[in-house]
Design a protein around this motif. Structure first.
Motif, PDB file in Angstrom:
ATOM      1  N   GLU A 284      54.226  44.757  19.299  1.00 22.52           N
ATOM      2  CA  GLU A 284      53.209  43.756  19.526  1.00 22.52           C
ATOM      3  C   GLU A 284      53.417  42.491  20.089  1.00 22.52           C
ATOM      4  O   GLU A 284      53.932  41.781  19.083  1.00 22.52           O
ATOM      5  CB  GLU A 284      52.329  43.871  18.531  1.00 22.52           C
ATOM      6  N   GLU A 285      53.264  42.202  21.374  1.00 19.27           N
ATOM      7  CA  GLU A 285      53.638  40.717  21.665  1.00 19.27           C
ATOM      8  C   GLU A 285      52.867  39.393  21.034  1.00 19.27           C
ATOM      9  O   GLU A 285      53.446  38.539  20.914  1.00 19.27           O
ATOM     10  CB  GLU A 285      53.610  40.595  23.081  1.00 19.27           C
ATOM     11  N   SER A 286      51.653  39.929  20.564  1.00 22.78           N
ATOM     12  CA  SER A 286      50.883  39.086  19.676  1.00 22.78           C
ATOM     13  C   SER A 286      51.633  38.755  18.633  1.00 22.78           C
ATOM     14  O   SER A 286      51.128  37.247  18.236  1.00 22.78           O
ATOM     15  CB  SER A 286      49.437  39.666  19.541  1.00 22.78           C
ATOM     16  N   LEU A 287      52.258  39.269  17.896  1.00 22.06           N
ATOM     17  CA  LEU A 287      52.792  39.053  16.701  1.00 22.06           C
ATOM     18  C   LEU A 287      54.225  38.042  17.100  1.00 22.06           C
ATOM     19  O   LEU A 287      54.360  37.153  16.197  1.00 22.06           O
ATOM     20  CB  LEU A 287      53.387  40.429  16.127  1.00 22.06           C
ATOM     21  N   LYS A 288      54.719  38.340  18.137  1.00 21.67           N
ATOM     22  CA  LYS A 288      55.869  37.070  18.386  1.00 21.67           C
ATOM     23  C   LYS A 288      55.003  35.989  18.863  1.00 21.67           C
ATOM     24  O   LYS A 288      55.712  34.883  18.317  1.00 21.67           O
ATOM     25  CB  LYS A 288      56.718  37.884  19.729  1.00 21.67           C
ATOM     26  N   HIS A 289      54.090  35.980  19.564  1.00 20.14           N
ATOM     27  CA  HIS A 289      53.309  34.801  19.662  1.00 20.14           C
ATOM     28  C   HIS A 289      52.797  34.036  18.476  1.00 20.14           C
ATOM     29  O   HIS A 289      52.905  32.774  18.487  1.00 20.14           O
ATOM     30  CB  HIS A 289      52.141  35.181  20.739  1.00 20.14           C
ATOM     31  N   ALA A 290      52.172  34.926  17.438  1.00 22.59           N
ATOM     32  CA  ALA A 290      51.954  34.230  16.287  1.00 22.59           C
ATOM     33  C   ALA A 290      53.022  33.715  15.715  1.00 22.59           C
ATOM     34  O   ALA A 290      52.825  32.331  14.864  1.00 22.59           O
ATOM     35  CB  ALA A 290      51.322  35.310  15.406  1.00 22.59           C
ATOM     36  N   ALA A 291      54.228  34.255  15.647  1.00 22.12           N
ATOM     37  CA  ALA A 291      55.345  33.705  14.850  1.00 22.12           C
ATOM     38  C   ALA A 291      55.712  32.313  15.599  1.00 22.12           C
ATOM     39  O   ALA A 291      56.015  31.140  14.826  1.00 22.12           O
ATOM     40  CB  ALA A 291      56.556  34.534  14.949  1.00 22.12           C
ATOM     41  N   ILE A 292      55.765  32.355  16.902  1.00 20.64           N
ATOM     42  CA  ILE A 292      56.132  31.062  17.619  1.00 20.64           C
ATOM     43  C   ILE A 292      55.183  29.900  17.139  1.00 20.64           C
ATOM     44  O   ILE A 292      55.534  28.740  16.992  1.00 20.64           O
ATOM     45  CB  ILE A 292      56.071  31.130  19.022  1.00 20.64           C
ATOM     46  N   GLN A 293      53.857  30.376  17.504  1.00 20.87           N
ATOM     47  CA  GLN A 293      52.795  29.352  17.257  1.00 20.87           C
ATOM     48  C   GLN A 293      52.668  28.817  15.661  1.00 20.87           C
ATOM     49  O   GLN A 293      52.105  27.703  15.628  1.00 20.87           O
ATOM     50  CB  GLN A 293      51.423  30.177  17.777  1.00 20.87           C
ATOM     51  N   ALA A 294      53.056  29.729  14.723  1.00 18.22           N
ATOM     52  CA  ALA A 294      53.231  29.145  13.397  1.00 18.22           C
ATOM     53  C   ALA A 294      53.787  28.075  12.888  1.00 18.22           C
ATOM     54  O   ALA A 294      53.882  27.435  12.234  1.00 18.22           O
ATOM     55  CB  ALA A 294      53.128  30.516  12.465  1.00 18.22           C
ATOM     56  N   ARG A 295      55.084  28.093  13.642  1.00 16.31           N
ATOM     57  CA  ARG A 295      56.107  27.243  13.254  1.00 16.31           C
ATOM     58  C   ARG A 295      55.823  25.978  13.746  1.00 16.31           C
ATOM     59  O   ARG A 295      55.424  25.574  14.967  1.00 16.31           O
ATOM     60  CB  ARG A 295      57.465  27.659  13.921  1.00 16.31           C
ATOM     61  N   LYS A 296      56.302  24.698  13.280  1.00 20.99           N
ATOM     62  CA  LYS A 296      56.126  23.425  13.992  1.00 20.99           C
ATOM     63  C   LYS A 296      57.150  23.184  15.280  1.00 20.99           C
ATOM     64  O   LYS A 296      58.024  23.888  15.278  1.00 20.99           O
ATOM     65  CB  LYS A 296      56.314  22.323  12.888  1.00 20.99           C
ATOM     66  N   PRO A 297      56.634  22.295  15.949  1.00 16.94           N
ATOM     67  CA  PRO A 297      57.647  21.862  17.139  1.00 16.94           C
ATOM     68  C   PRO A 297      59.024  21.810  16.832  1.00 16.94           C
ATOM     69  O   PRO A 297      60.037  22.379  17.474  1.00 16.94           O
ATOM     70  CB  PRO A 297      57.106  20.883  17.802  1.00 16.94           C
ATOM     71  N   VAL A 298      59.421  21.363  15.582  1.00 15.68           N
ATOM     72  CA  VAL A 298      60.709  20.750  15.256  1.00 15.68           C
ATOM     73  C   VAL A 298      60.975  21.762  13.920  1.00 15.68           C
ATOM     74  O   VAL A 298      60.258  21.414  12.922  1.00 15.68           O
ATOM     75  CB  VAL A 298      60.943  19.490  14.687  1.00 15.68           C
ATOM     76  N   SER A 299      61.615  23.120  13.842  1.00 10.59           N
ATOM     77  CA  SER A 299      61.381  23.923  12.821  1.00 10.59           C
ATOM     78  C   SER A 299      62.624  24.768  12.998  1.00 10.59           C
ATOM     79  O   SER A 299      63.456  24.965  13.821  1.00 10.59           O
ATOM     80  CB  SER A 299      60.387  24.484  12.762  1.00 10.59           C
ATOM     81  N   ALA A 300      62.909  25.539  11.787  1.00 13.55           N
ATOM     82  CA  ALA A 300      63.683  26.683  11.738  1.00 13.55           C
ATOM     83  C   ALA A 300      63.208  28.005  11.761  1.00 13.55           C
ATOM     84  O   ALA A 300      62.149  27.968  11.519  1.00 13.55           O
ATOM     85  CB  ALA A 300      64.747  26.241  10.469  1.00 13.55           C
ATOM     86  N   MET A 301      64.043  28.819  12.257  1.00 15.32           N
ATOM     87  CA  MET A 301      63.687  30.374  12.496  1.00 15.32           C
ATOM     88  C   MET A 301      64.749  31.087  11.870  1.00 15.32           C
ATOM     89  O   MET A 301      65.932  31.119  12.786  1.00 15.32           O
ATOM     90  CB  MET A 301      62.868  30.638  13.837  1.00 15.32           C
ATOM     91  N   ILE A 302      64.669  31.858  11.015  1.00 16.88           N
ATOM     92  CA  ILE A 302      65.694  32.782  10.463  1.00 16.88           C
ATOM     93  C   ILE A 302      65.264  34.264  10.604  1.00 16.88           C
ATOM     94  O   ILE A 302      64.238  34.651  10.110  1.00 16.88           O
ATOM     95  CB  ILE A 302      66.074  32.437   8.868  1.00 16.88           C
ATOM     96  N   TYR A 303      65.915  35.158  11.195  1.00 16.94           N
ATOM     97  CA  TYR A 303      65.830  36.467  11.507  1.00 16.94           C
ATOM     98  C   TYR A 303      66.582  37.374  10.564  1.00 16.94           C
ATOM     99  O   TYR A 303      67.874  37.079  10.351  1.00 16.94           O
ATOM    100  CB  TYR A 303      66.075  36.762  12.877  1.00 16.94           C
ATOM    101  N   LEU A 304      65.882  38.455   9.970  1.00 14.53           N
ATOM    102  CA  LEU A 304      66.838  39.264   9.019  1.00 14.53           C
ATOM    103  C   LEU A 304      66.666  40.587   9.818  1.00 14.53           C
ATOM    104  O   LEU A 304      65.465  41.054   9.877  1.00 14.53           O
ATOM    105  CB  LEU A 304      66.449  39.260   7.715  1.00 14.53           C
ATOM    106  N   THR A 305      67.668  41.228   9.605  1.00 10.26           N
ATOM    107  CA  THR A 305      67.517  42.672  10.281  1.00 10.26           C
ATOM    108  C   THR A 305      69.051  43.451   9.792  1.00 10.26           C
ATOM    109  O   THR A 305      69.912  42.874   9.948  1.00 10.26           O
ATOM    110  CB  THR A 305      67.249  42.775  11.885  1.00 10.26           C
ATOM    111  N   ALA A 306      68.670  44.681   9.721  1.00 10.71           N
ATOM    112  CA  ALA A 306      70.217  45.551   9.624  1.00 10.71           C
ATOM    113  C   ALA A 306      70.256  46.429  10.817  1.00 10.71           C
ATOM    114  O   ALA A 306      71.655  46.659  10.912  1.00 10.71           O
ATOM    115  CB  ALA A 306      69.677  46.752   8.714  1.00 10.71           C
ATOM    116  N   THR A 307      69.379  46.222  11.832  1.00 11.39           N
ATOM    117  CA  THR A 307      69.406  46.962  12.999  1.00 11.39           C
ATOM    118  C   THR A 307      69.164  46.189  14.327  1.00 11.39           C
ATOM    119  O   THR A 307      67.811  46.250  14.771  1.00 11.39           O
ATOM    120  CB  THR A 307      68.722  48.368  12.872  1.00 11.39           C
ATOM    121  N   PRO A 308      69.785  45.327  14.551  1.00 11.08           N
ATOM    122  CA  PRO A 308      69.244  44.412  15.918  1.00 11.08           C
ATOM    123  C   PRO A 308      69.196  45.391  17.266  1.00 11.08           C
ATOM    124  O   PRO A 308      69.871  46.228  17.187  1.00 11.08           O
ATOM    125  CB  PRO A 308      70.051  43.112  16.011  1.00 11.08           C
ATOM    126  N   ASN A 309      68.298  44.939  18.056  1.00 13.99           N
ATOM    127  CA  ASN A 309      68.222  45.693  19.174  1.00 13.99           C
ATOM    128  C   ASN A 309      69.543  45.456  20.155  1.00 13.99           C
ATOM    129  O   ASN A 309      70.331  44.767  19.707  1.00 13.99           O
ATOM    130  CB  ASN A 309      66.952  45.418  20.033  1.00 13.99           C
TER     131      ASN A 309
END
Length: 504
Positions: A284-309
């Motif tokens: 769902e591209e809308s969820l990726k859009h939501a994550a980007i929109q929810a962060r401040k312009p200057v912010s950190a994004m930490i991704y967690l996964t056991a199985t990256p694509n």
């Protein structure tokens, strides 16, 4: 909502005459903040970092508009047009198939609306997304006795110890949060990703930053919330999912489903995205859009996964993505490596109310030894057809799937060892932990069993320090590339764990 524009100011109108839908206004002016205006702190708490609908605000519109006129509230178009093409400003949807028209009672005209995020409330051409433009609530207002006259030195009340692999990842997470960077933690199933976050969350909170942990599934939110409240006992934590009572709570630490991020706009200094490889975030591209929109312009994004694509794995290998691997579990034993076992045309046999002998023998061995097991099937009808065949050996076999009303009860029965074998679809490929189980996949050649899914399924076995081993068998009617890639990824992680001294 409809407005009349007078001297570059928006004036609400209930008449269609000489008024425009908000989507028809070329540019929405933002009044300057009036420092002499006494704003409502309830609105400040409710709207800071949000983009919500008028009907979700328990205050009269007259009060809201007065705040807008004094510069404290923002109005944004719910639907905007780029040329003649509509875009939903909440979920980012652009595809024409997601838009439809209806006779709108609010504006008195036929109105286009977005069907993609309809579950969060209707966004149409006359919808206004309302946010806050004033100062944020003070940090002292957000926390329970955390901030007094000076900042505390410690918020984390966790007495556990990190493994060497966890320590390295934790240090990198802290640095990424402090430096407002993007960072990937690629950790094997059972490596203890949650504990790796503790120091980074504490560093953000001590720096008076807002943090959000977002995960695809409600049950993970419900599991994480009490755990984090225990380790951060003096910090207010909002837990957000469908029907949550914390919906209007302004907090320094938020735990939410990824869908709930659609309500936020420039809200968080740090977003931690858990299970970025999992449905529905991956599709769902809308969820990726939501994550980007929810962060401040200057912010950190930490991704967690056991199985990256594959794309992310390539970026990691070529130095294009900052990342840390935790290739070993905390108990220092290797990950169980799946066995491939050819079982012939098992679906043809199942249509005759039979299962391959090799599958039946695997099940009988577990029953005789009392070894609890998960058996995965690609589709519900196939699983339900197999259930009575396997129950001939013992009544202690149960099947579960996403639409099962007794799903939680059956998983709990497995946890309390009331049943020996649980048949399941991919709903249990992640997010559940049983201390001592074997795992089988019947029909691992099915396209639903991607590399990611198979790695996660194999990761159900051997998670406990008391039972670090487990049998994982992929029964198949033809080996697939996804099966091979899954086994290769597990073996690669084991080799790296040995090389780094993380596996005994």
């Amino acid at each position: 909502m409809r407005f009349i524009i007078t001297e570059n100011k928006l004036i609400p109108s209930h008449s269609n005459e000489d008024s425009l839908k908000i989507s028809e206004i070329p540019s929405i002016s933002q009044p300057q903040i009036n420092p002499h205006f006494t704003y409502n702190q309830e609105l400040q708490h409710l709207l800071t970092g949000k983009q919500i609908l008028l009907e979700d605000i328990p205050h009269p519109f007259e009060e809201i508009h007065t705040h807008y006129e004094n510069g404290y509230i923002t109005y944004r178009k719910g639907i905007e047009y780029i040329g003649k093409k509509p875009i939903c400003n909440r979920c980012g949807t652009k595809s024409p198939k997601w838009f439809a028209a209806y006779p709108c009672a609010r504006c008195g005209e036929t109105c286009l609306y977005c069907r993609k995020c309809l579950m969060m409330g209707r966004i149409s051409e006359c919808t206004t997304l309302i946010g806050w433009n004033g100062s944020e609530p003070s940090y002292a207002e957000m926390v329970n006795n955390t901030i007094q006259t000076s900042s505390p030195e410690k918020l984390l009340a966790w007495q556990g110890a990190l493994s060497e692999g966890q320590k390295a990842a934790s240090n990198n997470v802290v640095k990424a949060i402090r430096d407002n960077q993007e960072y990937l933690v690629w950790a094997v199933c059972g490596a203890g990703k949650t504990e790796v976050l503790f120091a980074g969350i504490e560093a953000a909170l001590l720096a008076k930053k807002r943090v959000c942990i977002a995960t695809p599934r409600t049950d993970v939110v419900l599991e994480l919330t009490p755990r984090l409240r225990e380790v951060f006992p003096r910090t207010t934590i909002a837990s957000l999912y469908g029907g949550s009572e914390d919906r209007h709570l302004f907090a320094p630490l938020t735990i939410a489903t990824t869908h709930q991020l659609l309500r936020f706009y420039h809200a968080f200094d740090t977003i931690i995205l858990d299970e970025v490889d999992a449905f529905p975030y991956t599709v769902e591209e809308s969820l990726k859009h939501a994550a980007i929109q929810a962060r401040k312009p200057v912010s950190a994004m930490i991704y967690l996964t056991a199985t990256p694509n594959e794309k992310w794995q390539f970026e990691c290998r070529t130095g294009k993505r900052a990342f840390t691997t935790i290739p070993a579990r905390f108990h220092r034993h290797p990950l169980p490596i799946p066995n491939f076992s050819w079982c012939g045309n098992w679906q043809k046999q199942l249509n005759k109310n039979k299962l391959p002998a090799i599958v039946l023998n695997w099940v009988k061995d577990r029953i005789q030894t009392g070894m609890q097991s998960l058996i995965f099937f690609p589709h519900i009808p196939l699983m339900e057809k197999a259930l009575p065949i396997l129950r001939q050996f013992t009544p202690d076999i149960v099947a579960v799937h996403a639409a099962d009303p007794k799903r939680k009860e059956k998983v709990q029965m497995m946890r309390s060892k009331e049943i020996t074998i649980l048949l399941t679809t991919t709903i249990l490929e992640r997010g559940v932990t049983f201390p001592n189980i074997d795992v089988a996949v019947v029909g691992s050649e099915d396209q639903i069993f991607t590399e990611s899914a198979l790695v996660q399924i194999a990761g159900r076995a051997g998670r406990s320090k008391d039972f670090p081993k487990g049998n994982v068998t992929f029964f198949h009617y033809g080996k697939t590339e996804e099966m091979v890639k899954a086994r290769k990824q597990i073996m690669t992680m084991n080799r790296e764990g040995v090389k780094r001294g993380l596996i005994d």
